[in-house]
Design an enzyme around this catalytic site. Structure first.
Site, short mmCIF file in Angstrom:
data_model
loop_
_atom_site.label_atom_id
_atom_site.label_comp_id
_atom_site.label_asym_id
_atom_site.label_seq_id
_atom_site.Cartn_x
_atom_site.Cartn_y
_atom_site.Cartn_z
CG HIS A 1 -11.39 8.25 1.76
ND1 HIS A 1 -12.40 7.34 1.51
CD2 HIS A 1 -10.26 7.52 1.95
CE1 HIS A 1 -11.89 6.12 1.54
NE2 HIS A 1 -10.61 6.20 1.82
CD GLU B 1 -5.55 5.92 -4.23
OE1 GLU B 1 -4.92 6.96 -4.29
OE2 GLU B 1 -6.38 5.70 -3.35
CD GLN C 1 -6.31 9.78 3.43
OE1 GLN C 1 -6.99 8.83 3.76
NE2 GLN C 1 -4.99 9.73 3.40
NE ARG D 1 -7.31 6.38 6.31
CZ ARG D 1 -7.65 5.31 5.58
NH1 ARG D 1 -7.36 4.11 6.01
NH2 ARG D 1 -8.27 5.46 4.43
CG HIS E 1 -10.07 8.44 -2.65
ND1 HIS E 1 -10.15 8.35 -4.01
CD2 HIS E 1 -9.57 7.25 -2.23
CE1 HIS E 1 -9.72 7.14 -4.40
NE2 HIS E 1 -9.37 6.46 -3.33
NE ARG F 1 -5.99 7.95 -0.76
CZ ARG F 1 -6.49 7.13 0.14
NH1 ARG F 1 -6.95 7.59 1.26
NH2 ARG F 1 -6.54 5.85 -0.08
CG PHE G 1 -2.32 -0.29 1.03
CD1 PHE G 1 -2.74 -1.00 -0.08
CD2 PHE G 1 -3.28 0.16 1.93
CE1 PHE G 1 -4.08 -1.25 -0.29
CE2 PHE G 1 -4.62 -0.08 1.73
CZ PHE G 1 -5.03 -0.79 0.62
CG LEU H 1 -13.80 5.84 -2.37
CD1 LEU H 1 -12.62 5.07 -1.80
CD2 LEU H 1 -13.41 7.28 -2.64
C1 LIG Z 1 -14.84 3.21 0.46
C2 LIG Z 1 -13.93 3.07 1.65
C3 LIG Z 1 -12.82 2.24 1.58
C4 LIG Z 1 -11.97 2.11 2.69
N1 LIG Z 1 -10.91 1.24 2.60
C5 LIG Z 1 -10.09 1.07 3.68
C6 LIG Z 1 -9.02 0.13 3.63
O1 LIG Z 1 -8.80 -0.55 2.63
N2 LIG Z 1 -8.23 0.01 4.74
C7 LIG Z 1 -8.43 0.73 5.88
O2 LIG Z 1 -7.68 0.57 6.84
N3 LIG Z 1 -9.48 1.61 5.96
C8 LIG Z 1 -10.31 1.79 4.91
N4 LIG Z 1 -11.36 2.68 4.99
C9 LIG Z 1 -11.64 3.34 6.29
C10 LIG Z 1 -12.34 2.38 7.26
O3 LIG Z 1 -13.25 1.58 6.58
C11 LIG Z 1 -13.12 3.13 8.37
O4 LIG Z 1 -12.34 4.13 8.92
C12 LIG Z 1 -13.53 2.19 9.50
O5 LIG Z 1 -14.22 1.09 8.98
C13 LIG Z 1 -14.40 2.89 10.54
O6 LIG Z 1 -14.87 1.94 11.48
P1 LIG Z 1 -15.58 2.40 12.82
O7 LIG Z 1 -15.95 1.19 13.60
O8 LIG Z 1 -14.74 3.41 13.50
O9 LIG Z 1 -16.86 3.19 12.35
P2 LIG Z 1 -18.06 2.79 11.35
O10 LIG Z 1 -17.84 1.51 10.65
O11 LIG Z 1 -18.32 4.02 10.57
O12 LIG Z 1 -19.26 2.54 12.35
C14 LIG Z 1 -19.87 3.58 13.05
C15 LIG Z 1 -21.15 3.06 13.65
O13 LIG Z 1 -21.70 4.01 14.55
C16 LIG Z 1 -23.10 4.11 14.34
N5 LIG Z 1 -23.56 5.43 14.82
C17 LIG Z 1 -23.09 6.64 14.46
N6 LIG Z 1 -23.78 7.60 15.13
C18 LIG Z 1 -24.70 6.97 15.90
C19 LIG Z 1 -25.72 7.42 16.80
N7 LIG Z 1 -25.95 8.72 17.03
N8 LIG Z 1 -26.50 6.48 17.41
C20 LIG Z 1 -26.30 5.17 17.16
N9 LIG Z 1 -25.35 4.68 16.33
C21 LIG Z 1 -24.56 5.59 15.71
C22 LIG Z 1 -23.23 3.89 12.84
O14 LIG Z 1 -24.52 3.56 12.46
C23 LIG Z 1 -22.23 2.74 12.63
O15 LIG Z 1 -22.80 1.53 12.97
C24 LIG Z 1 -12.22 2.83 3.89
C25 LIG Z 1 -13.33 3.68 3.95
C26 LIG Z 1 -14.18 3.80 2.84
C27 LIG Z 1 -15.36 4.72 2.93
#
Ligand SMILES: Cc1cc2nc3c(=O)[nH]c(=O)nc-3n(C[C@H](O)[C@H](O)[C@H](O)COP(=O)(O)OP(=O)(O)OC[C@H]3O[C@@H](n4cnc5c(N)ncnc54)[C@H](O)[C@@H]3O)c2cc1C
Length: 575
Positions: free
Chosen positions: A350, A254, A235, A385, A237, A285, A121, A251
């Site tokens: 992103h 990449e 960040q 990041r 994208h 990026r 990566f 997205l």
């Molecule tokens: C298209 C894309 C590709 C990516 N690819 C990569 C990758 O290859 N490698 C990498 O390391 N990272 C990648 N990322 C980043 C990574 O996916 C995220 O940063 C990570 O999954 C976030 O996880 P999380 O558990 O912190 O939050 P999330 O998965 O966003 O979960 C947040 C949760 O909180 C809940 N929530 C929010 N507010 C409330 C509320 N008020 N009440 C109740 N529930 C609430 C939501 O419903 C959700 O369930 C990518 C992101 C995207 C968008």
């Protein structure tokens, strides 16, 4: 009047993404009573969108890799704004995080002899990104959901949390409502873990899902007495879709550039030659995003405000084999065949590198019993990041906050309660719901996203940020005049009204911190301050409107500093 559900648990987790579920598993395995709430199906949070992979210095492909080198690469890429202590915890604990996933049944891609495959990566010294096809996040989420089910973790994933219950700087639960029937929830808990994601949905184009990443972490933490670190560091994208409007920012991986895709402006010029003639489309990026942005703002973009990403010169079988998701997405969203037609793209918000301020050792927020984790938290990524570091952060700190919350709960001798705090949380919903003001939600949300895109996008300056703050004041005033009504589908308007509250707070934090960071560093481009300023090698901590402090970052240990150097990103992906 809808009924109110009253629930008591030892630890409450808000958020059913990867970080929330990993914390829940830790608690359940320790025999601690845990409840997880979420506002979206547990099988489909933001985490499930992650494509490329998850980092750990496993050295399965490059035997010389070490966690120290992973730490050094992370710190270099952060432009020295990451907290070295947090970086150490994640990089040193990463192999264990991968081991946990293996135990939960995660189907990692493997070499013929059974080793976990690892790929390059961007800006990593060695191959250290483990993956499962181009759906790594989906498989991680499945593995976590399955493990949580085995442990019978209680999950309610249609409950919107509106407020944390706090008295005298001690958290004791949360208040919310059911998204289907509007019934209320009062949850009492010894500890609360915020795993509620970032704030990238406040820009017009975002890779986030609709109605996710609306800045809930910012509002919930701030109103509870927490603080926000580096909200301006977001960040972008380079390649997000422009159309259709409700999927704007989705997205284009990449990988499209990695496989040989070419970027052109509306004049047909291959413009990367102007910005990075050596690496062209394979530049980093942040540089490609800045190049696309510059072409568009200087009037060489398409009529819809984009540039063209073209893979049509690649053989059809290469596109089908190496870019199947891109092909499918464009067919589904735009009925566009990428084997014959270029894709119109523009930079898209992103990832939130800033977030809730947390301690390095346990991700406590300074509010007793309140923790934050995942994209909601801050400290690992600084001003840029490293691709693949977000998913491993969920695994490593998910386990650690679970452990810390369990210990906190076990150590409590008295339990905080406040009927006043509960009454206030209930009154807040009453006041929002049924309000008969003349303003409508969607136009206000759109106005907010437009102002963030115009004034706090890829490139910022003093005049633009100040104008953004003036426009924000208008939106804040109009938000007080909202009309919010129940509808046939449930109480979606109520949810959107709270989304808007969170988003305006996240926007204010971002604008004020972006104004204060008078330099260009990593993702943060100030056209009026184009150079990096050594004196701003600090974290900016936002404690509410107009209240911003500077926090010194601890120094990097000598053994890690010795490994830090710029790493070529040519030919590597950086999702
Ligand atoms: C298209 C894309 C590709 C990516 N690819 C990569 C990758 O290859 N490698 C990498 O390391 N990272 C990648 N990322 C980043 C990574 O996916 C995220 O940063 C990570 O999954 C976030 O996880 P999380 O558990 O912190 O939050 P999330 O998965 O966003 O979960 C947040 C949760 O909180 C809940 N929530 C929010 N507010 C409330 C509320 N008020 N009440 C109740 N529930 C609430 C939501 O419903 C959700 O369930 C990518 C992101 C995207 C968008």
């Amino acid at each position: 009047m809808s009924p109110t559900h009253r629930i008591a648990t030892s630890v409450l987790i808000i958020g059913t993404g990867g970080s929330g579920l990993r914390a829940a598993i830790e608690l359940a395995e320790r025999g601690v009573d845990v409840l997880v709430l979420g506002k979206r199906s547990k099988s489909d949070p933001h985490t499930a969108l992650a494509a490329g992979g998850i980092n750990a210095a496993l050295a399965t492909m490059d035997p010389r890799d070490t966690w120290q080198q992973h730490a050094a690469d992370t710190l270099t890429e952060s432009y020295l704004l990451a907290d070295p202590r947090i970086v150490r915890v994640v990089t040193e604990g990463a192999a264990r995080g991968i081991g946990d996933l293996e135990q939960y049944g995660m189907p990692f891609a493997r070499e013929e002899d059974g080793r976990i495959s690892q790929r390059f990566f961007g800006a990593h010294t060695w191959r250290r990104t483990a993956f499962a096809g181009d759906y790594t996040g989906l498989e991680i989420q499945r593995a976590l959901v399955n493990r949580a089910a085995q442990l019978q973790v209680a999950i309610l994933d249609s409950v919107y949390v509106t407020k944390l219950l706090v008295k005298d700087n001690v958290v004791f639960g949360a208040y919310g409502f059911d998204l289907q029937d509007g019934s209320r929830y009062i949850v009492h808990a010894d500890a609360v873990i915020l795993a509620t994601g970032g704030h990238t949905r406040i820009w017009r184009r975002t890779s986030s899902r609709r109605d996710e990443n609306t800045g809930d972490s910012f509002r919930l933490a701030l109103e509870a007495g927490g603080r926000i670190r580096d909200p301006e560091l977001v960040q972008f994208h380079p390649s997000g879709l422009i159309e259709p409007e409700d999927a704007a920012g989705t997205l284009v991986s990449e990988a499209a550039r990695g496989e040989g895709g070419i970027l052109r402006n509306a004049l047909g010029e291959r413009f990367m030659a102007r910005y990075d003639p050596e690496r062209m489309e394979l530049s980093t990026r942040d540089r490609v995003a800045l190049a696309c942005y510059t072409e568009i703002t200087e009037g060489r973009g398409t009529a819809d405000g984009g540039v063209l990403l073209d893979v049509s010169h690649l053989p059809r079988e290469v596109i089908m084999r190496r870019l199947p998701r891109v092909y499918q997405t464009l067919l589904e969203l735009q009925r566009l065949d990428i084997t014959t037609t270029p894709i119109e793209v523009a930079p898209t918000a992103h990832y939130s590198m800033g977030g809730v301020w947390v301690r390095p050792e346990d991700h406590g927020t300074g509010v007793e019993g309140l923790y934050a984790v995942g994209e909601a938290a801050s400290g690992l990524h600084g001003a840029n990041r490293l691709g693949g570091n977000s998913l491993i952060e969920l695994l490593v700190y998910g386990r650690i906050v679970g452990e810390a919350a369990a210990a906190h709960s076990a150590g409590l001798t008295t339990r905080q309660r406040s009927s006043t705090a509960e009454a206030e949380a209930g009154a807040e919903i009453d006041q929002v719901f049924g309000a008969v003001g003349r303003e409508h939600l969607r136009p206000l949300q759109r106005a907010l996203r437009d102002l963030m895109t115009e004034h706090a996008g890829v490139v910022r300056d003093e005049a633009g940020l100040r104008l953004g703050l003036t426009k924000l004041e208008d939106i804040e005033a109009r938000s007080a005049e909202l009309g919010v009504h129940p509808d046939l589908a449930g109480v979606q308007d109520l949810a959107h009204a709270f989304d808007l509250r969170s988003s305006t707070i996240a926007a204010r934090a971002t604008l004020e911190a972006a104004l204060e960071r008078r330099e260009t560093r990593g993702c943060h481009n100030r056209s009026d301050y184009p150079a990096l300023d050594q004196s701003l090698q600090v974290n900016l901590v936002w404690c509410g409107p107009g209240r911003l402090t500077r926090e010194t970052i601890p120094s990097i240990p000598d053994d890690i500093a010795a490994l830090m150097r710029d790493v070529s990103t040519a030919g590597k992906y950086a999702e």
